[in-house]
Design a protein around this motif. Structure first.
Motif, PDB file in Angstrom:
ATOM      1  N   ALA A 164      10.615  -3.029  13.083  1.00  0.00           N
ATOM      2  CA  ALA A 164       9.571  -2.003  13.003  1.00  0.00           C
ATOM      3  C   ALA A 164       9.756  -1.086  11.798  1.00  0.00           C
ATOM      4  O   ALA A 164       8.781  -0.716  11.132  1.00  0.00           O
ATOM      5  CB  ALA A 164       9.535  -1.186  14.286  1.00  0.00           C
ATOM      6  N   THR A 165      10.999  -0.726  11.479  1.00  0.00           N
ATOM      7  CA  THR A 165      11.229   0.187  10.358  1.00  0.00           C
ATOM      8  C   THR A 165      10.828  -0.457   9.034  1.00  0.00           C
ATOM      9  O   THR A 165      10.250   0.198   8.157  1.00  0.00           O
ATOM     10  CB  THR A 165      12.701   0.614  10.289  1.00  0.00           C
ATOM     11  OG1 THR A 165      13.531  -0.560  10.306  1.00  0.00           O
ATOM     12  CG2 THR A 165      13.059   1.498  11.474  1.00  0.00           C
ATOM     13  N   GLU A 166      11.111  -1.757   8.877  1.00  0.00           N
ATOM     14  CA  GLU A 166      10.735  -2.462   7.650  1.00  0.00           C
ATOM     15  C   GLU A 166       9.221  -2.632   7.561  1.00  0.00           C
ATOM     16  O   GLU A 166       8.634  -2.474   6.479  1.00  0.00           O
ATOM     17  CB  GLU A 166      11.435  -3.821   7.582  1.00  0.00           C
ATOM     18  CG  GLU A 166      12.939  -3.745   7.382  1.00  0.00           C
ATOM     19  CD  GLU A 166      13.569  -5.122   7.274  1.00  0.00           C
ATOM     20  OE1 GLU A 166      12.893  -6.053   6.792  1.00  0.00           O
ATOM     21  OE2 GLU A 166      14.734  -5.271   7.691  1.00  0.00           O
ATOM     22  N   ALA A 167       8.607  -2.974   8.681  1.00  0.00           N
ATOM     23  CA  ALA A 167       7.146  -3.131   8.692  1.00  0.00           C
ATOM     24  C   ALA A 167       6.470  -1.806   8.350  1.00  0.00           C
ATOM     25  O   ALA A 167       5.510  -1.771   7.567  1.00  0.00           O
ATOM     26  CB  ALA A 167       6.685  -3.640  10.050  1.00  0.00           C
ATOM     27  N   ALA A 168       6.977  -0.724   8.928  1.00  0.00           N
ATOM     28  CA  ALA A 168       6.401   0.594   8.651  1.00  0.00           C
ATOM     29  C   ALA A 168       6.537   0.937   7.175  1.00  0.00           C
ATOM     30  O   ALA A 168       5.608   1.505   6.571  1.00  0.00           O
ATOM     31  CB  ALA A 168       7.095   1.658   9.502  1.00  0.00           C
ATOM     32  N   HIS A 169       7.661   0.570   6.561  1.00  0.00           N
ATOM     33  CA  HIS A 169       7.870   0.833   5.131  1.00  0.00           C
ATOM     34  C   HIS A 169       6.879   0.028   4.291  1.00  0.00           C
ATOM     35  O   HIS A 169       6.273   0.561   3.350  1.00  0.00           O
ATOM     36  CB  HIS A 169       9.303   0.472   4.748  1.00  0.00           C
ATOM     37  CG  HIS A 169       9.607   0.638   3.296  1.00  0.00           C
ATOM     38  ND1 HIS A 169       9.787   1.872   2.709  1.00  0.00           N
ATOM     39  CD2 HIS A 169       9.738  -0.281   2.285  1.00  0.00           C
ATOM     40  CE1 HIS A 169      10.026   1.714   1.415  1.00  0.00           C
ATOM     41  NE2 HIS A 169       9.995   0.419   1.136  1.00  0.00           N
ATOM     42  N   GLU A 170       6.705  -1.239   4.616  1.00  0.00           N
ATOM     43  CA  GLU A 170       5.760  -2.083   3.872  1.00  0.00           C
ATOM     44  C   GLU A 170       4.344  -1.505   3.937  1.00  0.00           C
ATOM     45  O   GLU A 170       3.615  -1.509   2.942  1.00  0.00           O
ATOM     46  CB  GLU A 170       5.757  -3.505   4.444  1.00  0.00           C
ATOM     47  CG  GLU A 170       6.982  -4.332   4.110  1.00  0.00           C
ATOM     48  CD  GLU A 170       6.876  -5.014   2.744  1.00  0.00           C
ATOM     49  OE1 GLU A 170       5.774  -5.013   2.157  1.00  0.00           O
ATOM     50  OE2 GLU A 170       7.891  -5.548   2.274  1.00  0.00           O
ATOM     51  N   LEU A 171       3.968  -1.011   5.079  1.00  0.00           N
ATOM     52  CA  LEU A 171       2.620  -0.461   5.268  1.00  0.00           C
ATOM     53  C   LEU A 171       2.452   0.862   4.523  1.00  0.00           C
ATOM     54  O   LEU A 171       1.541   1.009   3.698  1.00  0.00           O
ATOM     55  CB  LEU A 171       2.358  -0.262   6.756  1.00  0.00           C
ATOM     56  CG  LEU A 171       2.096  -1.532   7.570  1.00  0.00           C
ATOM     57  CD1 LEU A 171       2.453  -1.314   9.038  1.00  0.00           C
ATOM     58  CD2 LEU A 171       0.635  -1.931   7.446  1.00  0.00           C
ATOM     59  N   ALA A 172       3.313   1.803   4.826  1.00  0.00           N
ATOM     60  CA  ALA A 172       3.146   3.153   4.270  1.00  0.00           C
ATOM     61  C   ALA A 172       3.347   3.176   2.755  1.00  0.00           C
ATOM     62  O   ALA A 172       2.584   3.825   2.030  1.00  0.00           O
ATOM     63  CB  ALA A 172       4.115   4.113   4.951  1.00  0.00           C
ATOM     64  N   GLN A 173       4.351   2.460   2.266  1.00  0.00           N
ATOM     65  CA  GLN A 173       4.637   2.502   0.833  1.00  0.00           C
ATOM     66  C   GLN A 173       3.597   1.752   0.011  1.00  0.00           C
ATOM     67  O   GLN A 173       3.315   2.133  -1.120  1.00  0.00           O
ATOM     68  CB  GLN A 173       6.036   1.942   0.559  1.00  0.00           C
ATOM     69  CG  GLN A 173       7.147   2.921   0.874  1.00  0.00           C
ATOM     70  CD  GLN A 173       6.979   4.241   0.122  1.00  0.00           C
ATOM     71  OE1 GLN A 173       6.733   5.282   0.722  1.00  0.00           O
ATOM     72  NE2 GLN A 173       7.091   4.200  -1.192  1.00  0.00           N
ATOM     73  N   SER A 174       3.023   0.697   0.569  1.00  0.00           N
ATOM     74  CA  SER A 174       1.971  -0.003  -0.182  1.00  0.00           C
ATOM     75  C   SER A 174       0.777   0.928  -0.384  1.00  0.00           C
ATOM     76  O   SER A 174       0.196   0.991  -1.476  1.00  0.00           O
ATOM     77  CB  SER A 174       1.543  -1.283   0.539  1.00  0.00           C
ATOM     78  OG  SER A 174       0.985  -1.013   1.813  1.00  0.00           O
TER      79      SER A 174
END
Length: 629
Positions: free
Chosen positions: A532-542
């Motif tokens: 979840a932490t990696e997915a959240a990073h991919e979403l928010a940072q993109s």
């Protein structure tokens, strides 16, 4: 937006507090807000109209309907928000034929009789305040799942009321500071809630079986009773209260109704309550025993918080059979354990509660529900969202058939033009949904053209063709601008041909041409398989990188490979996306689920008949029937 709240307010219940708080939050954001209720005056700056909404006699209901209808017309109301079944009933009939959407918030379980399931008076969208209530509406009331949105009641915590510009940071600091407050030398336990109905029965049981033992065992303990309708406390409870007051004097504090619940929470160490009381207490760092109308959920901790929150802290079960007979024994044991070793709740729990129930955040989510209801009523048909990738000069030798040649794509555009399909973007759609553009201008046959990944041929072939027709689309780009070719394909299959991506300057050309730019993660992973932490990073940072590099606002997202889950959808919403497009999954209508919008795959050899089918109003229904999904 011009918003009318309709509520039964013959006493100041939690639903009334919620409606008033919501009205205040939307008023602060610049929206025009009216309240129609039984009350002569509620604590709000919104315009108020007194109507006996809670009176159910048909003559009065008819007068209420006429008054609401006149109010809606007089003030050009754009959405009506009802906060009780009585309010929904009169609002439903008042709005017949006016083209104004109705949203209902359901605060508790609905009575299960024939008219509840057969006669739907709740409007275009229904807000359930917790997960258990949403399940009850789906499974027992038989309400269409696509109508239901889970949005909790909002709370104006202290940091928010102070007007913090960096609320998340201040909230975390406030939670930690609150959690660190000492002084348990003279602890206070408070029961906060109503003293009538089921909660009154719970209070009576506590007065008989819990508070006497605690007051005797913990000689410095003070017990406070806070809430309205104390005169309606069951007789056994009144007798027990009289006995406790006689025996323990000022250590038993009968506060009754107060508009300073927050102040009392700050002077209390252990709170027994449910719903809004539990939210506010936890947000202040106070320990909570979650006791509601339906069940005793126990001491709230970081570990059990999701399950306890799903029941609105003990107030609501998903099914009627799950309601439990109240046994005061566990409450006594848990209160005794706390008082033996008093403590504040974990700062992480206080911060999570403040995040989940933050009034400003909840108010924004409710605005999204208003917009969704508005468009569900104004554009009820299937809106085709077509998914393209590469637009090469000639066919590609690839097993992934995700291209349409320049020549064939030109035929697609000619077909759209000939059949009077009007391409729009999600930003266009949002302008209509929010009221920034009048619904009278919404196209009769809208179409959304989307293009994933940002291939170089999009710049050389796609953009000129679209400009030739005066069309704009949605381009989904990676947030990592250092990714310059389809490395995700080659990682899976080295024989796949390399396809270059556009440069930053070429991407800027689409911005200059008025296209919408959406996010497609940083690196094109399968989101649902990531932690979840990696997915959240991919979403928010993109989203953040695209906005920073291209100087735009990003409101929509495309899941790579169409790979999603309930968790990735939640994370997409948390990242700030208003819309998210899937691949061959999603609802019948765009507003069924803004975080999983059905997209139609486009392949190299589309014909006029397949274009007709894929842009037809019935296509989504046909696809679901054919694929059984």
């Amino acid at each position: 937006m011009r918003i009318l709240h309709v509520l039964s307010a013959n006493f100041f219940a939690g639903s009334v507090a919620y409606a008033v708080a919501l009205a205040e939050a939307h008023h602060r954001e610049g929206h025009q807000v009216w309240l129609a209720s039984d009350a002569a005056a509620l604590p709000t700056v919104a315009a108020q109209v007194q109507l006996p909404i809670s009176q159910r006699k048909y003559g009065q209901r008819l007068r209420n309907i006429r008054a609401l209808r006149a109010l809606v017309r007089q003030h050009s109301i754009e959405v009506v928000h009802a906060h009780s079944r009585a309010a929904s009933w009169v609002s439903y009939f008042a709005l017949r034929g006016l083209g104004v959407p109705l949203v209902s918030t359901v605060h508790g379980r609905q009575h299960l009789h024939t008219s509840t399931s057969l006669f739907d008076i709740y409007g275009q969208k229904v807000i359930a305040i917790c997960e258990n209530l949403a399940e009850h509406l789906r499974e027992e009331v038989k309400m269409a799942p696509t109508k239901i949105v889970v949005v909790p009641n909002g709370v104006g915590f202290r940091a928010e009321k102070a007007g913090s510009k960096n609320e998340e940071v201040k909230t975390g600091a406030a939670a930690a500071a609150i959690s660190a407050e000492p002084s348990f030398t003279a602890p206070r336990l408070a029961f906060i809630g109503r003293f009538n109905g089921p909660k009154g029965e719970r209070a009576a049981a506590l007065l008989q079986h819990v508070f006497p033992a605690l007051l005797q065992e913990f000689t410095q303990l003070r017990v406070a009773l806070i809430g309205g309708e104390l005169e309606q406390l069951p007789e056994a409870g009144k007798a027990a209260l009289t006995q406790l007051q006689s025996q323990y004097g000022e250590r038993v504090e009968v506060i009754g109704f107060t508009d300073d619940v927050a102040g009392w929470l700050r002077r209390t160490d252990l709170v027994i309550g449910a719903g809004r009381v539990a939210m506010e207490a936890l947000g202040e760092g106070r320990a909570v025993l979650a006791l509601g109308e339906a069940l005793y959920a126990g001491p709230v901790s970081l570990e059990n918080y999701p399950d306890v929150a799903a029941s609105n802290f003990g107030d609501i079960t998903a099914r009627l059979a799950e309601a439990r007979a109240f046994d005061p024994g566990p409450v006594l044991a848990d209160a005794r354990a706390f008082l033996a070793r008093p403590h504040r709740v974990a700062p992480a729990l206080a911060q999570q509660v403040r995040h989940d129930y933050d009034l400003a955040r909840v108010a924004q989510r409710v605005l999204g529900v208003y917009e969704s209801a508005r468009m569900a009523l104004a554009a009820p048909g299937f809106i085709p969202v077509l998914m393209y990738h590469k637009i090469p000069d000639a066919p590609l030798a690839t097993r992934h058939q995700i291209f349409v040649t320049k020549e064939n794509f030109a035929k697609h555009l000619a077909y759209f033009k000939a059949h009077r399909l009007t391409p729009i973007t999600f930003q266009d759609y949002q302008a209509f949904a929010s009221g920034r553009r009048p619904l009278q201008e919404f196209p009769r046959r809208p179409l959304i053209l989307t293009f994933d990944d940002g291939y170089l041929d999009n710049y050389t072939n796609l953009l000129p063709l679209m400009q030739q027709y005066g069309y704009r689309g949605v381009l989904y780009l990676l947030g990592d601008f250092d990714v310059r070719y389809n490395q995700w394909d080659l990682a899976q299959d080295p024989t796949e041909p390399r396809a270059d991506l556009m440069s930053e300057a070429q991407k800027q050309a689409f911005v200059a041409a008025g296209w919408e730019i959406g996010a497609h993660t940083l690196s094109h992973p399968r989101l649902a398989s990531l932690p979840a932490t990696e997915a959240a990073h991919e979403l928010a940072q993109s989203k953040a990188e695209l906005e920073r590099r291209l100087g735009i606002e990003v409101i929509s997202f495309a899941y790579p490979y169409g790979d999603l889950s309930a968790e990735t959808k939640r994370l997409a919403a948390e990242a700030g996306f208003t819309y998210a497009v899937a691949t061959d999954s999603g609802g019948m209508h765009l507003e069924d689920d803004r975080m999983e919008i059905f997209r139609v795959n486009m392949f190299p050899h589309e014909s006029a008949s397949s274009l007709f089918k894929k842009t037809a109003p019935w296509y989504r229904r046909y696809y679901r029937w054919k694929r059984k999904k």
